[in-house]
Design a protein around this motif. Sequence first.
Motif, PDB file in Angstrom:
ATOM      1  N   ARG A  33     -14.391 -75.194  64.962  1.00  8.97           N
ATOM      2  CA  ARG A  33     -13.774 -74.239  65.894  1.00  8.97           C
ATOM      3  C   ARG A  33     -12.249 -74.299  65.792  1.00  8.97           C
ATOM      4  NH1 ARG A  33     -16.073 -75.647  70.814  1.00  8.97           N
ATOM      5  NH2 ARG A  33     -14.420 -77.146  71.213  1.00  8.97           N
ATOM      6  N   PHE A  34     -11.708 -75.519  65.679  1.00  7.65           N
ATOM      7  CA  PHE A  34     -10.258 -75.650  65.579  1.00  7.65           C
ATOM      8  C   PHE A  34      -9.741 -75.012  64.296  1.00  7.65           C
ATOM      9  CE2 PHE A  34      -6.410 -77.912  64.330  1.00  7.65           C
ATOM     10  CZ  PHE A  34      -5.638 -77.734  65.468  1.00  7.65           C
ATOM     11  N   GLU A  35     -10.440 -75.208  63.190  1.00  5.64           N
ATOM     12  CA  GLU A  35      -9.996 -74.624  61.921  1.00  5.64           C
ATOM     13  C   GLU A  35     -10.090 -73.104  61.936  1.00  5.64           C
ATOM     14  OE1 GLU A  35     -12.398 -76.464  58.986  1.00  5.64           O
ATOM     15  OE2 GLU A  35     -11.369 -78.412  59.086  1.00  5.64           O
ATOM     16  N   PRO A  57      12.346 -78.154  49.821  1.00  4.95           N
ATOM     17  CA  PRO A  57      13.329 -77.091  50.108  1.00  4.95           C
ATOM     18  C   PRO A  57      12.924 -76.149  51.230  1.00  4.95           C
ATOM     19  CG  PRO A  57      13.080 -77.399  47.757  1.00  4.95           C
ATOM     20  CD  PRO A  57      12.033 -78.254  48.397  1.00  4.95           C
ATOM     21  N   LEU A  58      11.653 -75.746  51.283  1.00  2.00           N
ATOM     22  CA  LEU A  58      11.206 -74.862  52.363  1.00  2.00           C
ATOM     23  C   LEU A  58       9.952 -75.455  53.001  1.00  2.00           C
ATOM     24  CD1 LEU A  58      11.639 -71.256  50.901  1.00  2.00           C
ATOM     25  CD2 LEU A  58      13.210 -72.565  52.316  1.00  2.00           C
ATOM     26  N   THR A  59      10.021 -75.692  54.310  1.00  2.00           N
ATOM     27  CA  THR A  59       8.874 -76.224  55.048  1.00  2.00           C
ATOM     28  C   THR A  59       8.644 -75.337  56.264  1.00  2.00           C
ATOM     29  OG1 THR A  59       9.449 -78.466  54.360  1.00  2.00           O
ATOM     30  CG2 THR A  59       7.881 -78.245  56.172  1.00  2.00           C
ATOM     31  N   PRO A  60       7.708 -74.381  56.178  1.00  2.00           N
ATOM     32  CA  PRO A  60       7.476 -73.493  57.320  1.00  2.00           C
ATOM     33  C   PRO A  60       6.570 -74.118  58.376  1.00  2.00           C
ATOM     34  CG  PRO A  60       6.135 -72.822  55.449  1.00  2.00           C
ATOM     35  CD  PRO A  60       6.943 -73.994  54.989  1.00  2.00           C
ATOM     36  N   ARG A  61       6.829 -73.801  59.622  1.00  2.00           N
ATOM     37  CA  ARG A  61       5.979 -74.210  60.747  1.00  2.00           C
ATOM     38  C   ARG A  61       5.724 -72.968  61.602  1.00  2.00           C
ATOM     39  NH1 ARG A  61       9.578 -79.535  62.488  1.00  2.00           N
ATOM     40  NH2 ARG A  61       9.534 -80.564  60.449  1.00  2.00           N
ATOM     41  N   LEU A  62       4.467 -72.787  61.992  1.00  3.18           N
ATOM     42  CA  LEU A  62       4.072 -71.563  62.689  1.00  3.18           C
ATOM     43  C   LEU A  62       3.995 -71.784  64.194  1.00  3.18           C
ATOM     44  CD1 LEU A  62       1.210 -70.266  60.358  1.00  3.18           C
ATOM     45  CD2 LEU A  62       3.674 -70.026  60.112  1.00  3.18           C
ATOM     46  N   HIS A  63       4.333 -70.733  64.934  1.00  3.50           N
ATOM     47  CA  HIS A  63       4.244 -70.746  66.391  1.00  3.50           C
ATOM     48  C   HIS A  63       3.826 -69.347  66.854  1.00  3.50           C
ATOM     49  CE1 HIS A  63       6.742 -74.495  66.649  1.00  3.50           C
ATOM     50  NE2 HIS A  63       7.271 -73.976  65.551  1.00  3.50           N
ATOM     51  N   THR A  64       3.215 -69.308  68.036  1.00  2.92           N
ATOM     52  CA  THR A  64       3.095 -68.031  68.731  1.00  2.92           C
ATOM     53  C   THR A  64       4.029 -68.074  69.934  1.00  2.92           C
ATOM     54  OG1 THR A  64       1.203 -68.851  70.039  1.00  2.92           O
ATOM     55  CG2 THR A  64       0.720 -67.546  68.053  1.00  2.92           C
ATOM     56  N   ALA A  65       4.565 -66.925  70.267  1.00  3.38           N
ATOM     57  CA  ALA A  65       5.434 -66.799  71.432  1.00  3.38           C
ATOM     58  C   ALA A  65       4.871 -65.708  72.315  1.00  3.38           C
ATOM     59  CB  ALA A  65       6.864 -66.451  71.010  1.00  3.38           C
ATOM     60  N   VAL A  66       4.615 -66.050  73.582  1.00 10.95           N
ATOM     61  CA  VAL A  66       4.114 -65.060  74.534  1.00 10.95           C
ATOM     62  C   VAL A  66       5.026 -65.113  75.754  1.00 10.95           C
ATOM     63  CG1 VAL A  66       2.490 -66.705  75.591  1.00 10.95           C
ATOM     64  CG2 VAL A  66       2.075 -64.245  75.797  1.00 10.95           C
ATOM     65  N   PHE A  67       5.268 -63.963  76.365  1.00 14.34           N
ATOM     66  CA  PHE A  67       6.228 -63.836  77.446  1.00 14.34           C
ATOM     67  C   PHE A  67       5.477 -63.667  78.763  1.00 14.34           C
ATOM     68  CE2 PHE A  67       7.774 -62.068  73.491  1.00 14.34           C
ATOM     69  CZ  PHE A  67       8.902 -62.841  73.287  1.00 14.34           C
ATOM     70  N   HIS A 109      -2.594 -72.584  57.539  1.00 11.27           N
ATOM     71  CA  HIS A 109      -1.738 -73.098  56.475  1.00 11.27           C
ATOM     72  C   HIS A 109      -0.415 -72.345  56.515  1.00 11.27           C
ATOM     73  CE1 HIS A 109      -0.194 -74.216  52.538  1.00 11.27           C
ATOM     74  NE2 HIS A 109      -1.106 -75.175  52.499  1.00 11.27           N
ATOM     75  N   PRO A 110       0.700 -73.057  56.690  1.00  8.92           N
ATOM     76  CA  PRO A 110       1.977 -72.354  56.932  1.00  8.92           C
ATOM     77  C   PRO A 110       2.406 -71.439  55.789  1.00  8.92           C
ATOM     78  CG  PRO A 110       2.336 -74.702  56.544  1.00  8.92           C
ATOM     79  CD  PRO A 110       0.869 -74.512  56.696  1.00  8.92           C
ATOM     80  N   PHE A 111       2.179 -71.858  54.531  1.00 11.30           N
ATOM     81  CA  PHE A 111       2.625 -71.021  53.423  1.00 11.30           C
ATOM     82  C   PHE A 111       1.787 -69.751  53.303  1.00 11.30           C
ATOM     83  CE2 PHE A 111       4.928 -74.785  52.106  1.00 11.30           C
ATOM     84  CZ  PHE A 111       6.081 -74.240  51.569  1.00 11.30           C
ATOM     85  N   ALA A 112       0.576 -69.770  53.875  1.00 10.60           N
ATOM     86  CA  ALA A 112      -0.250 -68.562  53.849  1.00 10.60           C
ATOM     87  C   ALA A 112       0.357 -67.461  54.709  1.00 10.60           C
ATOM     88  CB  ALA A 112      -1.662 -68.891  54.326  1.00 10.60           C
ATOM     89  N   ALA A 113       1.144 -67.838  55.712  1.00  9.35           N
ATOM     90  CA  ALA A 113       1.756 -66.842  56.600  1.00  9.35           C
ATOM     91  C   ALA A 113       3.118 -66.383  56.112  1.00  9.35           C
ATOM     92  CB  ALA A 113       1.883 -67.418  58.011  1.00  9.35           C
TER      93      ALA A 113
END
Length: 439
Positions: free
Chosen positions: A194-196, A250-260, A274-278
């Motif tokens: 479920r987490f994946e 050189p590039l390390t992406p990290r993903l977030h969602t932002a909701v207001f 997977h961060p590079f997939a985004a």
Amino acid sequence: MMDPAQFITAARVLEERPDAPALVLGRALKLYEVELSSVDLAVEEKLPPADRAVLQLARALGTVTAGHVRAYLGLGPELSPHIVARLTKNGLLRASSITARGTSARQVEPVQVDREPGLSLTEAGAEALAAGARVVIRQRSLRLLMSADPLVVVSVLSRPMHAPARRALPLPPTEVPKPLQALDEALRASRQARFEAIGLADTLTDIPGGERIEGRLLGCSLGAPYEVRLASENLEAWLLIAVHTSPTEPLTPRLHTAVFRRGDTDLRPLVHIHPFAALPSWLQTLRDVDKILHDAGMRLHSPAPLSPFPVLADGAQFIELLGPGDEPAPVWRSLPNPGAGFLARVHLRAIPASTEAAHEALFTFLSRRPNALRTGLRRALAMTWEKLCSFWSWSDAAPPDIATVHERLWAHLALRGVLCAGRLERDLVAPYLGEVLHD
């Protein structure tokens, strides 16, 4: 619809952190309201005294029947079988092939107890007895705000107090995005699966809006339907990609969602994707960053992958990139139309493209520091030039001569007073004080 102001608001939350990234990308998410008619939640609650007594009796005798409960606890002919049946249903007691041990305890209610196989403690029953608490399964409806690309739960929506007069109809099955068509199966999967799939672990407490929902999530109730609607236009959320840099990666992406919500910005990391997939195809290496900056009228001063990015600039753009303060500082700037529906902000450290640009920066920062000019132009010139060279990592550059600096600053009418005050300090006050102290 993308609102750049919302993106900047969300990006600034990342920019103000101690581990601020070098680049922030963002795109608005297409949102769906998913209404689950029933989900199962495992909730821990205090073990009732009667249940505790029956479990203790089962542990003492090895097995227990409704007759034992009636005889030794005195819970009556109606309540005794009811409690035993409930504990069995909840998995705290189970059928056993052994008979109860004999006891010299006095019966509370004289009852003929058959020496027949009864029910013994399960492992869960022993744990509940030791902890003084039991786990019960509760059902409740659930409204989720979700994105299908990527598949993620953005927030938990509150249940309305009453049915709205006008509400969007559920999407027909053919119009439901494919990732949401098997949501019930994803929720009923194992914790890891479920987490994946959707980023949900055991609880909803780490999801914005889910802090009020207690219990361990078990999934959709068996056979419970759910509906998918387009979310209200008043709801907005973003996918943010914080791109960090280091000498090794050189590039390390990290993903977030932002909701207001209620004027606040809730950020949630997305570690299941997977961060590079985004990352968009046009941003995969540091060379791509150089191209993006070049398209915006700047170029990297060196290929070193360190934040903030050092960029060469001149003219008005260079002055603007040094920041609005009285000392030079790195700045965050938006990049125009990076592509693929993304907006972007980048962390920059401006480096002068020429000696002339460096001198213009000196004139600008001197004009922003009138108090320093009161102590004398020569001293203010030396201190300001030293700070600028330190910011640029320059070591052997020379400032313009003091006559040129005075001429440029004298053109500012507002600075003539402090320049005169500085000269008064140099020509009259300082010599006079020197003479007085000498005498």
